[in-house]
Design an enzyme around this catalytic site. Structure first.
Site, PDB file in Angstrom:
ATOM      1  N   CYS A  40       9.609   1.932   3.366  1.00  0.00           N
ATOM      2  CA  CYS A  40      10.559   0.865   3.702  1.00  0.00           C
ATOM      3  C   CYS A  40      11.968   1.424   3.825  1.00  0.00           C
ATOM      4  O   CYS A  40      12.862   0.745   4.311  1.00  0.00           O
ATOM      5  CB  CYS A  40      10.525  -0.230   2.659  1.00  0.00           C
ATOM      6  SG  CYS A  40      11.180   0.327   1.095  1.00  0.00           S
TER       7      CYS A  40
ATOM      8  N   SER B 268       5.417  -6.915   3.424  1.00  0.00           N
ATOM      9  CA  SER B 268       5.957  -7.218   4.754  1.00  0.00           C
ATOM     10  C   SER B 268       6.765  -8.527   4.732  1.00  0.00           C
ATOM     11  O   SER B 268       6.571  -9.378   3.852  1.00  0.00           O
ATOM     12  CB  SER B 268       4.806  -7.341   5.751  1.00  0.00           C
ATOM     13  OG  SER B 268       3.931  -8.361   5.330  1.00  0.00           O
TER      14      SER B 268
ATOM     15  N   PHE C 247       0.813  -1.226   0.000  1.00  0.00           N
ATOM     16  CA  PHE C 247       0.000   0.000   0.000  1.00  0.00           C
ATOM     17  C   PHE C 247       0.841   1.268   0.000  1.00  0.00           C
ATOM     18  O   PHE C 247       0.373   2.322  -0.399  1.00  0.00           O
ATOM     19  CB  PHE C 247      -0.928   0.006   1.232  1.00  0.00           C
ATOM     20  CG  PHE C 247      -0.242   0.486   2.483  1.00  0.00           C
ATOM     21  CD1 PHE C 247      -0.151   1.844   2.776  1.00  0.00           C
ATOM     22  CD2 PHE C 247       0.364  -0.410   3.373  1.00  0.00           C
ATOM     23  CE1 PHE C 247       0.516   2.293   3.914  1.00  0.00           C
ATOM     24  CE2 PHE C 247       1.031   0.025   4.496  1.00  0.00           C
ATOM     25  CZ  PHE C 247       1.109   1.379   4.767  1.00  0.00           C
TER      26      PHE C 247
HETATM   27  P1  NAD Z   1       1.598  -6.626   3.088  1.00  0.00           P
HETATM   28  O1  NAD Z   1       2.626  -7.663   3.192  1.00  0.00           O
HETATM   29  O2  NAD Z   1       0.474  -6.619   4.048  1.00  0.00           O
HETATM   30  O3  NAD Z   1       0.925  -6.659   1.629  1.00  0.00           O
HETATM   31  C1  NAD Z   1       1.696  -6.682   0.444  1.00  0.00           C
HETATM   32  C2  NAD Z   1       0.907  -7.403  -0.643  1.00  0.00           C
HETATM   33  O4  NAD Z   1       0.721  -8.768  -0.249  1.00  0.00           O
HETATM   34  C3  NAD Z   1      -0.478  -6.829  -0.895  1.00  0.00           C
HETATM   35  O5  NAD Z   1      -0.729  -6.836  -2.272  1.00  0.00           O
HETATM   36  C4  NAD Z   1      -1.408  -7.790  -0.149  1.00  0.00           C
HETATM   37  O6  NAD Z   1      -2.682  -7.890  -0.744  1.00  0.00           O
HETATM   38  C5  NAD Z   1      -0.673  -9.104  -0.258  1.00  0.00           C
HETATM   39  N1  NAD Z   1      -0.924  -9.982   0.900  1.00  0.00           N
HETATM   40  C6  NAD Z   1      -1.179  -9.595   2.177  1.00  0.00           C
HETATM   41  N2  NAD Z   1      -1.334 -10.677   2.977  1.00  0.00           N
HETATM   42  C7  NAD Z   1      -1.168 -11.763   2.182  1.00  0.00           C
HETATM   43  C8  NAD Z   1      -1.189 -13.168   2.439  1.00  0.00           C
HETATM   44  N3  NAD Z   1      -1.434 -13.655   3.638  1.00  0.00           N
HETATM   45  N4  NAD Z   1      -0.983 -13.997   1.392  1.00  0.00           N
HETATM   46  C9  NAD Z   1      -0.735 -13.519   0.162  1.00  0.00           C
HETATM   47  N5  NAD Z   1      -0.698 -12.194  -0.132  1.00  0.00           N
HETATM   48  C10 NAD Z   1      -0.912 -11.323   0.871  1.00  0.00           C
HETATM   49  O7  NAD Z   1       2.385  -5.209   3.108  1.00  0.00           O
HETATM   50  P2  NAD Z   1       1.788  -3.741   3.207  1.00  0.00           P
HETATM   51  O8  NAD Z   1       1.287  -3.504   4.594  1.00  0.00           O
HETATM   52  O9  NAD Z   1       0.884  -3.469   2.063  1.00  0.00           O
HETATM   53  O10 NAD Z   1       3.109  -2.876   2.966  1.00  0.00           O
HETATM   54  C11 NAD Z   1       3.985  -2.494   3.986  1.00  0.00           C
HETATM   55  C12 NAD Z   1       5.186  -3.414   4.050  1.00  0.00           C
HETATM   56  O11 NAD Z   1       5.860  -3.407   2.800  1.00  0.00           O
HETATM   57  C13 NAD Z   1       6.225  -2.965   5.060  1.00  0.00           C
HETATM   58  O12 NAD Z   1       6.700  -4.096   5.739  1.00  0.00           O
HETATM   59  C14 NAD Z   1       7.322  -2.343   4.202  1.00  0.00           C
HETATM   60  O13 NAD Z   1       8.607  -2.355   4.784  1.00  0.00           O
HETATM   61  C15 NAD Z   1       7.252  -3.212   3.013  1.00  0.00           C
HETATM   62  N6  NAD Z   1       7.861  -2.564   1.863  1.00  0.00           N
HETATM   63  C16 NAD Z   1       9.097  -3.000   1.494  1.00  0.00           C
HETATM   64  C17 NAD Z   1       9.737  -2.385   0.423  1.00  0.00           C
HETATM   65  C18 NAD Z   1      11.102  -2.838   0.010  1.00  0.00           C
HETATM   66  O14 NAD Z   1      11.552  -2.438  -1.051  1.00  0.00           O
HETATM   67  N7  NAD Z   1      11.800  -3.647   0.783  1.00  0.00           N
HETATM   68  C19 NAD Z   1       9.123  -1.325  -0.267  1.00  0.00           C
HETATM   69  C20 NAD Z   1       7.851  -0.922   0.145  1.00  0.00           C
HETATM   70  C21 NAD Z   1       7.234  -1.560   1.214  1.00  0.00           C
END
Ligand code: NAD
Length: 501
Positions: A282, A227, A150
Site C-alpha cells: 500500500c 481495499s 494478504f
Molecule cells: P481485500 O479488501 O480484498 O481484503 C481485506 C480483508 O477483507 C480480508 O481479510 C478479506 O477476507 C476481507 N474481505 C474481502 N472481501 C470482503 C467483503 N466483501 N466483506 C467483508 N470482508 C471482506 O484486500 P486485499 O486484496 O487482501 O489487500 C490488498 C489491499 O489492501 C490493497 O488495496 C492495499 O492498498 C490495501 N492495503 C492498505 C494498507 C494501508 O495501510 N492503507 C496496508 C496494506 C494493504
C-alpha cells in the site's frame, strides 16, 4: 497430504465445523500449499464469546504484567525470524529479504507495545476548583476485532493486536484467507509467551465471518486494512452498529521528481519502491511525476534497463529481487490493466507480460512493467493496480505536479525528490497525503509514530500504532473529585486510636 489450517479459539487450535474451506496456493508453483477453513457465524461467535469472557481479568491485569507477555513475544519472534519469513514467502510469494523486513517492522510495533504502560498513565489537575481534583485516564474498549489483507500477513496483524492487548483489550483476528500461515504461527508464539486463553482468538474466513464481527454488539472496535471498496463497507457497517472503526485502504502513491533531484539516488529509490514485493504494497510508488521533459527523458533512460534486468524468481532463489503475484486472479487483473494502458495510448516502455520461468511454468510470475506519458484520464493512473507496474506522468512545473498528487482520490503516502529545501518544505506543507517522504520513497513511520493515509486511503479518525493506536484502543474517562475536608492550614489529622474504640 495438504495441511488444513486451524482457527485458534480460547487458547487452542480449533478444527473447523462450518464445512467450508478455501485453497491457499504457493504462488511460485501454483500448487496448493494448504487448505484454510472459512468460519461460519457460530464459529465466529465462539471466538467473540471467548474474548468477552477473557476481558475482565485481562483488563484488570496490571499494564506492566501485560507488557511482560509482549517482551517474551518479542524474543520469540526474534528466535523464529527465519521460520516466520519462510511462511510469509511460501504463501505470499515475496522474497525472503522482503519477508524478513515485514516481520521486523511488525516486531517494532511489539517493542512499542512493551512500553505502552507509559502511555496509559493519564493526566491530573490538582485543585481544578476549590478542593476539587480532575483526572483523566484511558480504559480499554473491550473486545476488538482486526481484519487484515494478504499483502503483509505478519506485519499488518502486528500493527493491531500488540497495541490493543497492551492497552487491556481482548481481540478477535480475521486474517486474509489467501496466506494465513504466518499469521497463525504468530498467534501460537504469542501463547507460548504466556498470553492467557481467550485474550486473542483467530478465526479464518471471508465475508461471512467479517459480517458477524461487524454486527455483534459484543465487539466494540474494528481495525481493518484492505481495499477501499471493502473498507468503505466495513466503515459504514461497523459505525452503523455503534462501533469505533479505523479502516486503512487502497493507495496510489506519487513520487514527484524535481529537475534538481540526485538522479542516482532517485532511480535506486524508485526501483525498490515500485517493484519491491512485486508492487503489492500500500506504500508502493506506482506513479512517478517528473517535472520537465528533460527530467522525464533522463529518468526513463535510466529506469527502463533496470526494470528489464529485474531478477524475477521464486523466494527459494537467493538472488530473487521480485517474486510472483499472490494469485492467478490477481495476475490476470494486473495484465488487464497493462492491456488497458497500452490501448489508451500510454507508451509501454517495458512490458512484463508473458514471462515464464523454467521449472515454474505454473507460477504466477510477471516481469516489471513501465509506462511513460501516462495521462490522468487513464485507468492505469486512476486505479490502484497493486502490481509491478510503474506509470510515469510528465508535468511542466512543480505546481502542476503538486496538483496532480492532490487531485487523486487516494492520499496514503507520497514523496518528493529534490535538492531544494524550499520546494521540499512547500510540498510537505501543502500535499494532501497522510505520510510524506523527502528523498525517502516509502515514508513508513517508525512504530512509535502512527501510520495512516488521507482521503480514500483511510476511513475513521485514528491512524494505527504509535500514540494514535493507543487512542483508538482506549476510551477516555475524566473524573472530577471532591473529598469532604475539615483540615485547615496547620490542622492535625485526628484518627481514633485503638483504645478509643
Ligand atoms: P481485500 O479488501 O480484498 O481484503 C481485506 C480483508 O477483507 C480480508 O481479510 C478479506 O477476507 C476481507 N474481505 C474481502 N472481501 C470482503 C467483503 N466483501 N466483506 C467483508 N470482508 C471482506 O484486500 P486485499 O486484496 O487482501 O489487500 C490488498 C489491499 O489492501 C490493497 O488495496 C492495499 O492498498 C490495501 N492495503 C492498505 C494498507 C494501508 O495501510 N492503507 C496496508 C496494506 C494493504
Amino acid at each position: 497430504m495438504t495441511q488444513t489450517l486451524s482457527h485458534f479459539i480460547n487458547g487452542q487450535a480449533s478444527a473447523e465445523t462450518s464445512g467450508r474451506t478455501a485453497d491457499v496456493f504457493n504462488p511460485a508453483t501454483g500448487e496448493i500449499d494448504a487448505k484454510v477453513p472459512l468460519a461460519d457465524a457460530d464459529e465466529t461467535r465462539a471466538a467473540i464469546a471467548a474474548a468477552g469472557a477473557a476481558f475482565p481479568a485481562w483488563a484488570a491485569t496490571p499494564p506492566a504484567k501485560r507488557a511482560q507477555v509482549m517482551f517474551k513475544f518479542r524474543d520469540l519472534i526474534v528466535q523464529h525470524m527465519d521460520e516466520l519469513a519462510e511462511l510469509v514467502s511460501r504463501q505470499h510469494g515475496k522474497t525472503l529479504p522482503d519477508a524478513k523486513g515485514e516481520v521486523t517492522r511488525g516486531l517494532e510495533v511489539v517493542e512499542f507495545a512493551c512500553g505502552i504502560p507509559q502511555m496509559l498513565k493519564g493526566e491530573m489537575s490538582e485543585q481544578a476548583a476549590a478542593d476539587v481534583d480532575t483526572y483523566s485516564l484511558r480504559q480499554p474498549l473491550g473486545v476488538v476485532a482486526g481484519i487484515t489483507p494478504f499483502n503483509f500477513p505478519a506485519m499488518v496483524p502486528m500493527w493491531m493486536f500488540p497495541v490493543a492487548l497492551a492497552c487491556g483489550n481482548t481481540f478477535v483476528l480475521k486474517p486474509s484467507e489467501r496466506d494465513p500461515g504466518s499469521t497463525i504461527r504468530l498467534i501460537e508464539l504469542l501463547h507460548e509467551a504466556g498470553l492467557p486463553d481467550g485474550v486473542l482468538n483467530l478465526v479464518n474466513g471471508d465475508k461471512e465471518a467479517v459480517d458477524v464481527l461487524l454486527t455483534d454488539e459484543r465487539v466494540k472496535g474494528i481495525s481493518f486494512v484492505g481495499s477501499t471498496a471493502v473498507g468503505k463497507y466495513i466503515y459504514a457497517t461497523g459505525c452503523a452498529n455503534g462501533k469505533r472503526v479505523q479502516a486503512l485502504c487502497g493507495a496510489k502513491n506519487h513520487m514527484v521528481v524535481m529537475p534538481d533531484a540526485d538522479m542516482d539516488q532517485t532511480v535506486d529509490a524508485l526501483m525498490g519502491a515500485a517493484y519491491g514485493s512485486a508492487g503489492e504494497r500500500c506504500m508502493a510508488i506506482s506513479v512517478a511525476v517528473v517535472v520537465g521533459e528533460e527530467t522525464g527523458d533522463e529518468l526513463i533512460k535510466r529506469v527502463a534497463p533496470k526494470v528489464r534486468a529485474l531478477k524475477v524468481a521464486p523466494f527459494t532463489d537467493p538472488e530473487a529481487e521480485m517474486g510472483p503475484i499472490v494469485t492467478a486472479d490477481a495476475k490476470a487483473r494486473i495484465e488487464g490493466y497493462i492491456d488497458a494502458g497500452a490501448k489508451a495510448g500510454a507508451e509501454l516502455v517495458v512490458d512484463g507480460r508473458g514471462l515464464t520461468l523454467q521449472g515454474y511454468e505454473n507460477g504466477y510470475f510477471l516481469g516489471g512493467s513501465l509506462f511513460d506519458k501516462v495521462t490522468p484520464d487513464m485507468s492505469i493512473y486512476t486505479d490502484e493496480i497493486f502490481g509491478p507496474v510503474l506509470c510515469v506522468v510528465r508535468a511542466p512545473d512543480y505546481e502542476r505536479a503538486l496538483k496532480l498528487v492532490n487531485d487523486h482520490e487516494y492520499g496514503n503516502g507520497t514523496a518528493i525528490f529534490t535538492r531544494d529545501g524550499d520546494a521540499a518544505r512547500h510540498f510537505v506543507s501543502n500535499v494532501q497525503a497522510g505520510m510524506v517522504g523527502v528523498n525517502v520513497p516509502i515514508p513508513v513511520p517508525v512504530a512509535y509514530h502512527s501510520f495512516g493515509g488521507w482521503k480514500n486511503s483511510l476511513f475513521g479518525d485514528h491512524h494505527v500504532h504509535g500514540p494514535e493506536g493507543v487512542r483508538f484502543y482506549t476510551k477516555l474517562k475524566t473524573t472530577t473529585a471532591r473529598w469532604p475536608s475539615g483540615i485547615k492550614d496547620g490542622a492535625q489529622f485526628h484518627f481514633k486510636s485503638g483504645a478509643e474504640h
